[in-house]
Design a protein around this motif. Sequence first.
Motif, PDB file in Angstrom:
ATOM      1  N   ALA A  88       0.829  -1.211   0.000  1.00  0.00           N
ATOM      2  CA  ALA A  88       0.000   0.000   0.000  1.00  0.00           C
ATOM      3  C   ALA A  88       0.861   1.257   0.000  1.00  0.00           C
ATOM      4  O   ALA A  88       1.785   1.387   0.802  1.00  0.00           O
ATOM      5  N   GLU A  89       0.539   2.174  -0.901  1.00  0.00           N
ATOM      6  CA  GLU A  89       1.241   3.456  -0.968  1.00  0.00           C
ATOM      7  C   GLU A  89       0.889   4.336   0.227  1.00  0.00           C
ATOM      8  O   GLU A  89       1.721   5.067   0.739  1.00  0.00           O
ATOM      9  N   PHE A  90      -0.382   4.274   0.644  1.00  0.00           N
ATOM     10  CA  PHE A  90      -0.834   5.068   1.788  1.00  0.00           C
ATOM     11  C   PHE A  90      -2.206   4.581   2.240  1.00  0.00           C
ATOM     12  O   PHE A  90      -2.848   3.782   1.557  1.00  0.00           O
ATOM     13  N   ARG A  91      -2.628   5.075   3.389  1.00  0.00           N
ATOM     14  CA  ARG A  91      -3.991   4.834   3.878  1.00  0.00           C
ATOM     15  C   ARG A  91      -4.858   6.013   3.469  1.00  0.00           C
ATOM     16  O   ARG A  91      -4.468   7.165   3.620  1.00  0.00           O
ATOM     17  N   VAL A  92      -6.040   5.736   2.949  1.00  0.00           N
ATOM     18  CA  VAL A  92      -6.918   6.771   2.419  1.00  0.00           C
ATOM     19  C   VAL A  92      -7.606   7.530   3.553  1.00  0.00           C
ATOM     20  O   VAL A  92      -8.154   6.932   4.480  1.00  0.00           O
ATOM     21  N   GLY A  93      -7.569   8.858   3.445  1.00  0.00           N
ATOM     22  CA  GLY A  93      -8.287   9.699   4.396  1.00  0.00           C
ATOM     23  C   GLY A  93      -9.464  10.392   3.745  1.00  0.00           C
ATOM     24  O   GLY A  93     -10.591  10.323   4.218  1.00  0.00           O
ATOM     25  N   THR A  94      -9.218  11.059   2.613  1.00  0.00           N
ATOM     26  CA  THR A  94     -10.242  11.825   1.908  1.00  0.00           C
ATOM     27  C   THR A  94     -10.478  11.212   0.535  1.00  0.00           C
ATOM     28  O   THR A  94      -9.538  10.764  -0.121  1.00  0.00           O
ATOM     29  N   MET A  95     -11.740  11.204   0.119  1.00  0.00           N
ATOM     30  CA  MET A  95     -12.091  10.682  -1.200  1.00  0.00           C
ATOM     31  C   MET A  95     -12.791  11.763  -2.001  1.00  0.00           C
ATOM     32  O   MET A  95     -13.601  12.517  -1.459  1.00  0.00           O
ATOM     33  N   GLU A 116      -3.377  17.496   8.837  1.00  0.00           N
ATOM     34  CA  GLU A 116      -3.884  18.823   8.517  1.00  0.00           C
ATOM     35  C   GLU A 116      -5.294  18.727   7.950  1.00  0.00           C
ATOM     36  O   GLU A 116      -5.638  17.772   7.259  1.00  0.00           O
ATOM     37  N   SER A 117      -6.120  19.742   8.257  1.00  0.00           N
ATOM     38  CA  SER A 117      -7.456  19.776   7.681  1.00  0.00           C
ATOM     39  C   SER A 117      -7.348  20.152   6.210  1.00  0.00           C
ATOM     40  O   SER A 117      -6.568  21.016   5.831  1.00  0.00           O
ATOM     41  N   LEU A 118      -8.129  19.453   5.389  1.00  0.00           N
ATOM     42  CA  LEU A 118      -8.053  19.654   3.950  1.00  0.00           C
ATOM     43  C   LEU A 118      -9.218  20.487   3.450  1.00  0.00           C
ATOM     44  O   LEU A 118     -10.357  20.280   3.845  1.00  0.00           O
ATOM     45  N   ASP A 119      -8.902  21.406   2.558  1.00  0.00           N
ATOM     46  CA  ASP A 119      -9.922  22.178   1.874  1.00  0.00           C
ATOM     47  C   ASP A 119     -10.380  21.369   0.660  1.00  0.00           C
ATOM     48  O   ASP A 119      -9.601  20.627   0.068  1.00  0.00           O
ATOM     49  N   GLU A 120     -11.638  21.524   0.266  1.00  0.00           N
ATOM     50  CA  GLU A 120     -12.144  20.777  -0.890  1.00  0.00           C
ATOM     51  C   GLU A 120     -11.363  21.075  -2.158  1.00  0.00           C
ATOM     52  O   GLU A 120     -11.320  20.258  -3.073  1.00  0.00           O
ATOM     53  N   SER A 121     -10.728  22.234  -2.204  1.00  0.00           N
ATOM     54  CA  SER A 121     -10.008  22.628  -3.416  1.00  0.00           C
ATOM     55  C   SER A 121      -8.782  21.749  -3.685  1.00  0.00           C
ATOM     56  O   SER A 121      -8.261  21.748  -4.796  1.00  0.00           O
ATOM     57  N   ILE A 122      -8.332  21.003  -2.682  1.00  0.00           N
ATOM     58  CA  ILE A 122      -7.150  20.164  -2.869  1.00  0.00           C
ATOM     59  C   ILE A 122      -7.473  18.938  -3.722  1.00  0.00           C
ATOM     60  O   ILE A 122      -6.609  18.368  -4.364  1.00  0.00           O
ATOM     61  N   VAL A 123      -8.759  18.537  -3.734  1.00  0.00           N
ATOM     62  CA  VAL A 123      -9.169  17.377  -4.524  1.00  0.00           C
ATOM     63  C   VAL A 123      -9.078  17.717  -6.004  1.00  0.00           C
ATOM     64  O   VAL A 123      -9.534  18.759  -6.452  1.00  0.00           O
ATOM     65  N   ARG A 127      -1.331  20.817  -6.937  1.00  0.00           N
ATOM     66  CA  ARG A 127      -0.371  21.641  -6.203  1.00  0.00           C
ATOM     67  C   ARG A 127       0.486  20.778  -5.276  1.00  0.00           C
ATOM     68  O   ARG A 127       0.099  19.672  -4.892  1.00  0.00           O
ATOM     69  N   ASP A 128       1.637  21.296  -4.920  1.00  0.00           N
ATOM     70  CA  ASP A 128       2.656  20.516  -4.213  1.00  0.00           C
ATOM     71  C   ASP A 128       2.424  20.346  -2.719  1.00  0.00           C
ATOM     72  O   ASP A 128       3.077  19.514  -2.088  1.00  0.00           O
ATOM     73  N   ASP A 129       1.519  21.114  -2.133  1.00  0.00           N
ATOM     74  CA  ASP A 129       1.395  21.093  -0.674  1.00  0.00           C
ATOM     75  C   ASP A 129       0.303  20.158  -0.163  1.00  0.00           C
ATOM     76  O   ASP A 129      -0.045  20.194   1.013  1.00  0.00           O
ATOM     77  N   GLY A 130      -0.238  19.302  -1.001  1.00  0.00           N
ATOM     78  CA  GLY A 130      -1.285  18.391  -0.552  1.00  0.00           C
ATOM     79  C   GLY A 130      -0.749  17.016  -0.222  1.00  0.00           C
ATOM     80  O   GLY A 130       0.443  16.729  -0.381  1.00  0.00           O
ATOM     81  N   PRO A 131      -1.632  16.137   0.231  1.00  0.00           N
ATOM     82  CA  PRO A 131      -1.221  14.761   0.538  1.00  0.00           C
ATOM     83  C   PRO A 131      -1.060  13.949  -0.737  1.00  0.00           C
ATOM     84  O   PRO A 131      -1.533  14.328  -1.815  1.00  0.00           O
ATOM     85  N   ASP A 132      -0.384  12.806  -0.620  1.00  0.00           N
ATOM     86  CA  ASP A 132      -0.263  11.888  -1.754  1.00  0.00           C
ATOM     87  C   ASP A 132      -1.659  11.475  -2.220  1.00  0.00           C
ATOM     88  O   ASP A 132      -2.624  11.465  -1.432  1.00  0.00           O
TER      89      ASP A 132
END
Length: 200
Positions: A88-95, A116-123, A127-132
């Motif tokens: 597994a590359e990672f565990r899923v938090g946001t879909m 960190e709390s995620l803004d919907e705009s990251i989906v 951009r480089d500052d989001g999660p994998d």
Amino acid sequence: MSRAIHVFRTPDRFVSGTVGEPGDRTFYVQAVHANRVVSVMLEKQQVAILADRIDALLDEVARRFDTPVAEATDEVEDLQPLVTPIDAEFRVGTMGLGWDANENSVVVELLAVTEESLDESIVLDDRDDGPDALRVFLTTEAARSFAARSEAIVSAGRPPCPLCGEPLAADGHVCVRTNGYKREPVSLEPYDFDIDDDSA
């Protein structure tokens, strides 16, 4: 450290699957294209929600935009297990889920757990500052197939308790409806009634 975004625009396979016995299963989603395989780990409930939302999205696309999409189905075409070894590359938090009208495809994005709390705009953003992330583009047929297989896998776990609905375990079950006690069946033996009627 820059994030890793695993993009599959034309996957050969996009499926959910499990490892382990019912009651102790680990759930994965896996994207495959040629020799490239990316697996991510997630919760059973997340798999169920993703399958349900995919079906709902396609139904809404067909209704609102009069776009032809594959029909919902209960038939599971891909019965093959996950590609192993599963790393597994990672565990899923946001879909995230979207519709690409230009390509007539469903876009699924699964993002890694982060503190960190995620803004919907990251989906669906690069951009480089989001999660994998794992980002997959699916035909409507592949999306329906993913949903059907996922629903079958989720429901293939432990059978539910007939009283409380919670999963039954092989080593016992504490049922909230019986306050944790196992109720033995009651045998109703026939009983002879002597009727003494003095009024006759």
